[in-house]
Design a protein around this motif. Structure first.
Motif, short mmCIF file in Angstrom:
data_model
loop_
_atom_site.label_atom_id
_atom_site.label_comp_id
_atom_site.label_asym_id
_atom_site.label_seq_id
_atom_site.Cartn_x
_atom_site.Cartn_y
_atom_site.Cartn_z
N PRO A 120 0.83 -1.22 0.00
CA PRO A 120 0.00 0.00 0.00
C PRO A 120 0.86 1.26 0.00
CG PRO A 120 -0.02 -1.05 2.15
CD PRO A 120 0.66 -2.01 1.22
N ASP A 121 0.20 2.36 -0.26
CA ASP A 121 0.92 3.63 -0.35
C ASP A 121 1.50 4.07 0.98
OD1 ASP A 121 0.37 3.69 -3.02
OD2 ASP A 121 -1.45 4.91 -2.79
N VAL A 122 0.82 3.71 2.07
CA VAL A 122 1.31 4.07 3.40
C VAL A 122 1.21 2.84 4.30
CG1 VAL A 122 0.71 6.51 3.22
CG2 VAL A 122 -0.97 4.90 4.12
N PHE A 123 2.03 2.83 5.37
CA PHE A 123 1.94 1.77 6.36
C PHE A 123 2.43 2.33 7.68
CE2 PHE A 123 5.44 1.05 3.38
CZ PHE A 123 6.53 1.41 4.16
N PRO A 124 2.04 1.68 8.77
CA PRO A 124 2.35 2.24 10.09
C PRO A 124 3.84 2.44 10.30
CG PRO A 124 0.79 0.43 10.26
CD PRO A 124 1.29 0.42 8.85
N VAL A 125 4.14 3.43 11.13
CA VAL A 125 5.52 3.67 11.54
C VAL A 125 5.87 2.70 12.64
CG1 VAL A 125 7.11 5.35 12.52
CG2 VAL A 125 5.38 6.09 10.87
N LEU A 126 6.99 2.02 12.48
CA LEU A 126 7.40 1.06 13.50
C LEU A 126 7.63 1.77 14.83
CD1 LEU A 126 9.91 -1.20 11.52
CD2 LEU A 126 7.59 -1.76 12.23
N GLY A 127 7.07 1.21 15.88
CA GLY A 127 7.25 1.77 17.21
C GLY A 127 6.22 2.81 17.60
N SER A 128 5.32 3.20 16.70
CA SER A 128 4.31 4.20 17.03
C SER A 128 3.20 3.57 17.88
CB SER A 128 3.71 4.78 15.75
OG SER A 128 3.06 3.76 15.02
N GLU A 129 2.62 4.35 18.77
CA GLU A 129 1.57 3.85 19.65
C GLU A 129 0.25 3.76 18.89
OE1 GLU A 129 1.30 6.30 23.04
OE2 GLU A 129 3.31 5.79 23.81
N ASN A 130 -0.59 2.78 19.29
CA ASN A 130 -1.91 2.65 18.70
C ASN A 130 -2.89 3.62 19.36
OD1 ASN A 130 -1.01 0.63 17.05
ND2 ASN A 130 -1.74 -1.05 18.35
N GLN A 131 -3.90 4.00 18.63
CA GLN A 131 -4.97 4.85 19.15
C GLN A 131 -6.31 4.17 18.92
OE1 GLN A 131 -5.04 8.55 17.02
NE2 GLN A 131 -5.20 7.57 15.01
N VAL A 132 -7.29 4.51 19.80
CA VAL A 132 -8.62 3.91 19.72
C VAL A 132 -9.52 4.86 18.95
CG1 VAL A 132 -10.61 3.04 21.01
CG2 VAL A 132 -8.29 2.71 21.90
N ILE A 133 -10.14 4.34 17.92
CA ILE A 133 -11.07 5.14 17.12
C ILE A 133 -12.40 4.43 17.04
CG2 ILE A 133 -9.17 6.16 15.78
CD1 ILE A 133 -10.01 4.30 13.47
N THR A 134 -13.46 5.22 16.81
CA THR A 134 -14.80 4.65 16.60
C THR A 134 -15.05 4.60 15.11
OG1 THR A 134 -15.56 5.58 18.70
CG2 THR A 134 -17.24 4.89 17.10
N GLN A 135 -15.41 3.45 14.65
CA GLN A 135 -15.54 3.25 13.22
C GLN A 135 -16.83 2.50 12.92
OE1 GLN A 135 -12.47 0.85 11.47
NE2 GLN A 135 -12.71 1.79 9.45
#
Length: 479
Positions: A296-311
């Motif tokens: 994909p065009d973007v992917f998570p940054v290694l070591g970044s924290e997760n966030q909770v979202i409502t989807q």
């Protein structure tokens, strides 16, 4: 053309070296040890054994290898980034670094190191043995030159004596004191003595050629040796028996040391073969990454924290046919990065550490056969050691007997020469007084000269055989 130029240069260099001084025995030995081809080959064998030992020691270090592959595909395939089936062209790349460290392998590495240490020791002793053989050859040819030089001197003195007698008989024939037959007899003896001088000269040149060939010096190069002062050999210097010489040689001769080292090497070789009966344990580690053009065009940054979202995850159908949206909370990365080549390699990194245990169960009796072959090799080296000891003992016993025989022959010829000298002096006086004829004088003179030549031969034979015995006692071989 190149070969001819090389030979010319070699001859010029040798001429320059040989033209400076006469060669002593030690100089001949040193030159032979430096230039002999067999010695150089033995040195290469020792270097090869040293390289094998280095390789055995390094086997306890880790193995590390890197691997890079580039691939392109079309049609249905598995996306190496997401491991899903896609239907598109993909360019991909894989890279990895793998390492493995042996922890236990049935003591195979340890036995291999000890085996190769003994092989190196045996090669070193083989080199010393080759050097000893070269030294003995040089001493033999050097002694032959001295022997033939003295024989030539004896032949020349004999020719001079015959020349004087011919002049004396010639005068006595002129005045009628002796018959012409005596002069003809002396002239015949003169011709025989001249022939003996020529033979002695040829033998001397041949012995020089043999030494030059042993030194690998061109035969047409001028070559002269130093004439050492040789003391008269004495039979009293002999030890009581050959056992003393054998006991010393048994502990110091390199041919025996080499045979012992090979026996010990074969013993460790059995250990190497038996090590394959045991399990082997190794520590493995790997670092790998991959790149895919289908990522994909973007992917998570290694070591970044997760966030909770409502989807929103769907809809609920109400009785009035209306739809009510349904939401759910989920964790997603808080940071994303662009899909660049280096970012993707960093994102796809994988580290691996593990232990690998290999347990032999059945190997078509190959290990059993290798062990039996190694045992046979060990027994063969033991027989070779016994044979080397027996040959050494027989050689020393023969050398000791040769020295005793040469000593007795030399002593007997000394006594014979004394009697022959008195008989010759008496015949010479009688010839001068006309009390004997040339035939009788020539016979007595020939007997005297034969004894002198035999004594010279016995002297150098005794000296050389003493040197051979000295060699087995570890004494220097200089005169």
């Amino acid at each position: 053309m190149v070969k001819n130029i090389f030979l010319i240069v070699l001859c010029l260099c040798a001429t320059q070296l040989l033209g400076q001084d006469k060669w002593s025995l030690q100089q001949c030995i040193d030159y032979a040890l430096e230039h002999n081809i067999q010695i150089k080959q033995s040195e290469l064998d020792a270097q090869s054994a040293d390289i094998n030992l280095f390789g055995s020691r390094m086997r306890s270090l880790p193995d590390m290898n890197a691997n890079v592959s580039f691939n392109t595909s079309k049609g249905r395939s598995i996306d190496p980034f997401t491991n899903t089936i896609i239907d598109q062209g993909i360019n991909s790349q894989n890279a990895s670094i793998n390492a493995s460290v042996p922890i236990f392998n049935g003591f195979e590495i340890r036995n291999s190191v000890k085996r190769d240490q003994k092989n190196l020791l045996a090669s070193t002793y083989d080199l010393q043995s080759t050097q000893n053989d070269v030294i003995l050859n040089v001493v033999t040819f050097y002694t032959n030159i001295l022997f033939n030089m003295e024989l030539l001197e004896t032949a020349q003195l004999r020719l001079g004596t015959t020349q004087s007698q011919q002049n004396r008989v010639d005068k006595q024939v002129e005045i009628g004191a002796l018959p012409m037959a005596d002069l003809l007899q002396i002239r015949q003896q003169m011709a025989n003595d001249e022939l003996e001088v020529i033979r002695a000269e040829n033998n001397l040149e041949l012995s020089k050629l043999q030494l030059k060939q042993a030194l690998q010096i061109p035969g047409d190069v001028e070559f002269e040796i130093e004439i050492p002062t040789l003391p008269e050999p004495e039979e009293e210097v002999l030890i009581e028996n050959s056992s003393q010489v054998y006991l010393y040689a048994l502990q110091n001769q390199p041919v025996i040391k080499a045979a012992r080292a090979r026996t010990e090497s074969a013993m460790y070789g059995v250990g190497v073969a038996r090590s394959n009966y045991f399990p082997s344990l190794s520590l493995n580690a790997a670092l790998s990454t991959a790149y895919s053009s289908a990522a994909p065009d973007v992917f998570p940054v290694l070591g970044s924290e997760n966030q909770v979202i409502t989807q929103q995850i769907g809809f609920v159908q109400l009785p009035d046919d209306s739809q009510y949206p349904v939401f759910a909370e989920r964790e997603v990365p808080s940071e994303f990065t662009e899909n660049t080549y280096w970012n993707q390699l960093d994102f796809n990194q994988r580290q691996f550490v593990g232990l690998s245990l290999n347990i032999p169960i059945f190997n078509k009796f190959q290990v059993k056969n290798n062990v039996e072959q190694a045992i046979l090799t060990q027994k063969n080296t033991e027989y070779q050691l016994i044979n080397a000891k027996n040959q050494l003992q027989q050689t020393i016993e023969q050398a000791y007997l040769d020295v005793k025989s040469a000593a007795k022959a030399y002593s007997a010829l000394e006594n014979s020469l004394e009697a022959a000298q008195l008989s010759f002096d008496n015949a010479e006086q009688r010839l001068q007084l006309g009390a004997t004829d040339a035939v009788e004088y020539t016979q007595i003179k020939n007997d005297y000269e034969r004894v002198r030549s035999d004594l010279v031969r016995a002297k150098y034979d005794y000296i050389f055989k003493l040197k051979v015995l000295d060699f087995y006692q570890g004494k220097p071989l200089n005169f």
